[in-house]
Scaffold this active site. Structure first.
Site, PDB file in Angstrom:
ATOM      1  N   ASN A   1      17.365  -8.768   0.184  1.00 11.28           N
ATOM      2  CA  ASN A   1      17.849  -9.804   0.783  1.00 11.28           C
ATOM      3  C   ASN A   1      17.489 -11.305   0.169  1.00 11.28           C
ATOM      4  OD1 ASN A   1      15.320 -10.099   1.129  1.00 11.28           O
ATOM      5  ND2 ASN A   1      15.114 -10.314   3.378  1.00 11.28           N
TER       6      ASN A   1
ATOM      7  N   ASP B   1      14.776 -12.502  -1.053  1.00 12.15           N
ATOM      8  CA  ASP B   1      13.779 -13.477  -0.867  1.00 12.15           C
ATOM      9  C   ASP B   1      12.670 -13.153  -1.917  1.00 12.15           C
ATOM     10  OD1 ASP B   1      12.739 -11.152   0.015  1.00 12.15           O
ATOM     11  OD2 ASP B   1      11.953 -11.635   1.797  1.00 12.15           O
TER      12      ASP B   1
ATOM     13  N   ASP C   1      11.921  -4.754  -0.120  1.00 10.82           N
ATOM     14  CA  ASP C   1      11.924  -4.700   1.195  1.00 10.82           C
ATOM     15  C   ASP C   1      12.465  -2.975   1.462  1.00 10.82           C
ATOM     16  OD1 ASP C   1      14.587  -5.017   0.885  1.00 10.82           O
ATOM     17  OD2 ASP C   1      14.133  -6.921   1.039  1.00 10.82           O
TER      18      ASP C   1
ATOM     19  N   ASP D   1      -5.916   5.470   3.644  1.00 12.24           N
ATOM     20  CA  ASP D   1      -6.514   4.461   2.826  1.00 12.24           C
ATOM     21  C   ASP D   1      -7.931   4.281   3.088  1.00 12.24           C
ATOM     22  OD1 ASP D   1      -5.980   1.896   1.101  1.00 12.24           O
ATOM     23  OD2 ASP D   1      -6.969   1.180   2.929  1.00 12.24           O
TER      24      ASP D   1
ATOM     25  N   GLU E   1      -7.364   9.427  -0.387  1.00 13.90           N
ATOM     26  CA  GLU E   1      -7.789   8.346  -1.287  1.00 13.90           C
ATOM     27  C   GLU E   1      -9.206   8.634  -1.575  1.00 13.90           C
ATOM     28  OE1 GLU E   1      -7.932   3.698  -2.879  1.00 13.90           O
ATOM     29  OE2 GLU E   1      -8.068   4.170  -0.749  1.00 13.90           O
TER      30      GLU E   1
HETATM   31  C1  BGC Z   1      -6.199   0.192  -1.491  1.00 17.86           C
HETATM   32  C2  BGC Z   1      -6.169  -1.229  -1.894  1.00 17.86           C
HETATM   33  C3  BGC Z   1      -6.718  -1.898  -0.758  1.00 17.86           C
HETATM   34  C4  BGC Z   1      -7.919  -1.303  -0.096  1.00 17.86           C
HETATM   35  C5  BGC Z   1      -8.145  -2.074   1.068  1.00 17.86           C
HETATM   36  C6  BGC Z   1      -7.451   0.734  -1.221  1.00 17.86           C
HETATM   37  O1  BGC Z   1      -8.115   1.418  -1.612  1.00 17.86           O
HETATM   38  O2  BGC Z   1      -5.354   1.212  -2.065  1.00 17.86           O
HETATM   39  O3  BGC Z   1      -4.760  -1.605  -2.640  1.00 17.86           O
HETATM   40  O4  BGC Z   1      -6.746  -3.159  -1.083  1.00 17.86           O
HETATM   41  O5  BGC Z   1      -7.747   0.020  -0.098  1.00 17.86           O
HETATM   42  O6  BGC Z   1      -7.497  -1.517   2.190  1.00 17.86           O
HETATM   43 MG    MG Z   2      13.031  -9.054   0.272  1.00 20.30          MG
END
Ligand code: BGC
Ligand code: MG
Length: 530
Positions: free
Chosen positions: A24, A26, A30, A202, A267
C-alpha cells in the site's frame, strides 16, 4: 543413525513482514504484500511452510514483539480479513502458515498490563511479575534485560518494580499463574480455529524463572566493552530455563496436539555451552516431539570449518532419537546475514548443507538471494536494541527490505522504505537472479527441487563419511536403494577427495564440470548419486 522425522516434509521460510513486500505504499511490508508473493514462495522457490514474524497489534517498540492484542492485526500490516485471505490463498496452494507466538511478554499497552499496573489488588496484578524495591530503593535483583540495563522498571503509580526480560515496554507475563496459561492457550485456540498450521515460540526459555528470583552469578568469560550482542556480564542462570519450563511447554504441546497436524518450533539457545546436545535433548524429551522441536542454533556463529561443522552435526544426529525433528537454524531476523558472516561463496556451500540435512530446513527471507547486511547509518537506526547499546550495530542490517526487481526501491514499495534497501539491490533482487543461471536464487531452487524429488534427502538416514580431507565435510543420505553423497569444500582452495568419481554429480554449487577423479573447486559443494 536414522533421522527421518521432519514434521511431514516441512520446509520452512521465515518472513519478516515489515521487509518482505509492501502493498500500500506506506514503506512497510504487510500481509497483502505476502499474499501477492505466495506463488513466488510455492512455485518459484519451492518451500511449503511459511513462518510469519509478528503482525499483531503493537506499539512497535520492538517491531511487533511487543503485542498489545494477540488476536488482532496491526493496521500497519492490514486487517484480520487480510490474514484470513492470506491463509486461504496459502492453503489453496498447499502452503502451510505458522505464526509467531510471543508468549513471555506483552506490550505495556496490552489491556492486561494496563489493568495490572493500576493497583496492587487488581485481579491482573499477578499476571505480571511485580516486586518491592530493595530497602535502598534498588531493583529486586541483578537481572539484566537482554537489550541492556536492568530487567526491572520502577512504576511510580504503585511504587513497585515490574520485570521485563527485554525492553521496559515488554513486561514479562507470570506463567506461574494458571490464569495466564489459560489466557495464552485461548490465544492459541483463536488462531488454530482460524486454521493456522503452527507456531514459532518466541523466547520460550524465559517463561520459567527461579521461584526465589535469585541474583544471577557473574559470567567469568565476560569481556567488558565487547560488541558481541550475546556477551553478557552475568550468567543467565536464574532468569530463564526455570523448574517449570518443560511443564508449561508440554501443556502447550498437548493443546496443539489436539489439533492434528499442527506444530510448534521453539527458539532455544542452549543454557549449557558444554553440552548443547544435552540441552536440546531435554527439550525433545520433555515436550512431545511429534508436535514440537527446538531450533538448533549451534552453527549460527560457529567458525566456518568443515571439521567443526561435521563434529557438531554428527554428535547431534547421533544422539537424537529418530522421531525427533531437527531444525538447524543458520540465520534469522536477529542475526547477521549468512552472506555477510561467511561471504557469498561460502553462503552457497551453506545453502547446500542447509537443504540436504535431515529434518526441517529453514530459510530466512532474503537468504535465498544471498542478501548481505544492509549498511545503516546512525540516523537510520530503528532497532531499539542498537539504540540502547552504543557501538552495537543492532538487528537492522539483517532486516532491510527484499528487492523484487531492479526498479524503484527494488519493487518493495512505491513509498519511502522504512529501512533503506541494500546498496546492491539492482543485482541482488528476485527478477535479476531468476534470469541468471548462476544466481543464489537458482541454486536454492535447484536444491529444493532435488529435495522434493528425493526421498533420501527428504526422509533418508544421515551418515557422516570420512573424506580424508579436513576441509571437506561429507555425508550420505539414504532411503531404500537411493543414496546421495554430499561433499562440501569449506575452504577457498581446490580440494581433492579420494576415491570419489565425479561421473555421477547431480548438482554442483558452482555448476562446475568435473571428469575423472574429483577435485572440488574453492567453496564448491556437490551432490553425487551413488
Ligand atoms: C525475537 C526477537 C525479539 C525478542 C523479544 C526474540 O528472541 O526473535 O526479535 O526482539 O525475542 O521478543
Ligand atoms: Mg504497507
Amino acid at each position: 543413525m536414522e533421522r527421518t522425522a521432519n514434521f511431514n516434509g516441512m520446509i520452512l521460510y521465515q518472513i519478516y513482514p515489515r521487509s518482505f513486500k509492501d502493498s500500500n505504499g506506506d514503506g512497510v511490508g504487510d500481509l497483502n504484500g505476502v499474499t501477492s508473493k505466495l506463488d513466488y514462495l510455492k512455485d518459484t522457490l519451492g518451500i511449503n511452510t511459511v513462518w510469519l514474524s509478528p503482525f499483531y497489534k503493537s506499539p512497535m517498540a520492538d517491531f511487533g514483539y511487543d503485542v498489545s492484542d494477540y488476536c488482532a492485526v496491526d493496521p500497519i500490516f492490514g486487517t484480520l480479513d487480510d490474514f484470513k485471505r492470506l491463509l486461504q490463498q496459502a492453503h489453496q496452494r498447499n502452503l502451510r502458515v505458522m505464526i509467531d507466538f510471543v508468549l513471555n511478554h506483552t506490550s505495556i499497552e496490552h489491556p492486561w498490563f494496563k489493568e495490572s499496573r493500576q493497583d496492587k489488588t487488581n485481579p491482573k496484578r499477578d499476571w505480571y511479575i511485580w516486586r518491592d524495591a530493595k530497602p535502598d530503593g534498588s531493583p529486586p535483583n541483578n537481572w539484566r534485560s537482554s537489550f541492556g540495563g536492568s530487567a526491572w522498571t520502577f512504576d511510580e503509580a504503585t511504587r513497585q518494580y515490574y520485570l521485563h526480560s527485554f525492553l521496559a515496554q515488554q513486561p514479562d507475563l507470570n506463567w506461574d499463574n494458571p490464569a495466564v496459561r489459560a489466557a495464552m492457550k485461548a490465544v492459541l485456540k483463536f488462531w488454530l480455529d482460524l486454521g493456522v498450521d503452527g507456531f514459532r515460540l518466541d523466547s520460550p526459555a524465559a517463561i520459567s524463572k527461579d521461584p526465589d528470583l535469585r541474583d544471577n552469578p557473574p559470567n567469568p568469560k565476560y569481556k567488558p566493552g565487547t560488541n558481541d550482542q550475546f556477551s553478557e556480564p552475568l550468567l543467565l542462570e536464574y532468569n530463564e530455563n526455570g523448574p517449570h519450563l518443560f511443564e508449561y511447554l508440554e501443556e502447550l504441546a498437548e493443546f496443539i496436539k489436539e489439533n492434528h497436524g499442527r506444530h510448534m518450533v521453539l527458539e532455544a539457545y542452549p543454557d549449557d555451552a558444554k553440552s548443547p546436545t544435552r540441552y536440546y535433548d531435554k527439550f525433545y524429551h520433555a515436550v512431545d516431539p511429534v508436535v514440537s522441536a527446538p531450533f538448533n542454533f549451534e552453527m549460527i556463529d560457529k567458525p566456518w570449518q568443515a571439521t567443526a561443522y561435521q563434529k557438531t552435526i554428527d554428535s547431534f544426529e547421533h544422539d537424537m532419537h529418530p522421531d525427533y525433528s531437527t531444525v538447524y537454524g543458520f540465520g534469522n531476523h536477529d542475526r547477521s546475514r549468512i552472506a555477510t558472516r561467511l561471504g557469498r561463496p561460502a553462503a552457497r556451500t551453506l545453502a547446500m548443507l542447509a537443504l540436504t540435512l535431515p529434518g526441517v530446513p529453514i530459510i530466512y527471507n532474503g537468504d535465498e538471494l544471498a542478501m548481505v547486511n544492509g549498511k545503516i547509518s546512525k540516523a537510520q537506526l530503528r532497532d531499539p536494541f542498537a539504540i540502547n547499546t552504543p557501538g552495537f550495530p543492532g538487528r537492522d542490517p539483517e532486516r532491510t527490505p527484499l528487492a523484487w526487481n531492479n526498479g524503484k526501491n527494488g519493487g518493495f514499495t512505491t513509498g519511502q522504505p522504512w529501512l533503506p534497501l541494500n546498496q546492491d539491490f539492482a543485482t541482488c533482487n528476485v527478477a535479476s537472479q531468476l534470469k541468471d543461471e548462476n544466481s543464489s536464487l537458482n541454486l536454492y531452487r535447484e536444491l529444493l527441487k532435488l529435495r522434493h524429488k528425493s526421498k533420501a534427502l527428504a526422509i533418508g538416514t544421515y551418515k557422516s563419511i570420512d573424506t580424508h580431507n579436513c576441509d571437506v565435510y561429507g555425508y550420505e543420505r539414504k532411503f531404500e536403494n537411493e543414496t546421495l553423497t554430499v561433499l562440501l569444500n569449506f575452504s577457498d582452495k581446490p580440494q581433492p577427495v579420494e576415491n570419489v568419481s565425479s561421473d555421477k554429480i547431480v548438482l554442483s554449487t558452482q555448476q562446475a564440470k568435473h571428469t575423472g577423479k574429483l577435485t572440488l573447486k574453492p567453496h564448491e559443494g556437490v551432490i553425487i548419486k551413488n
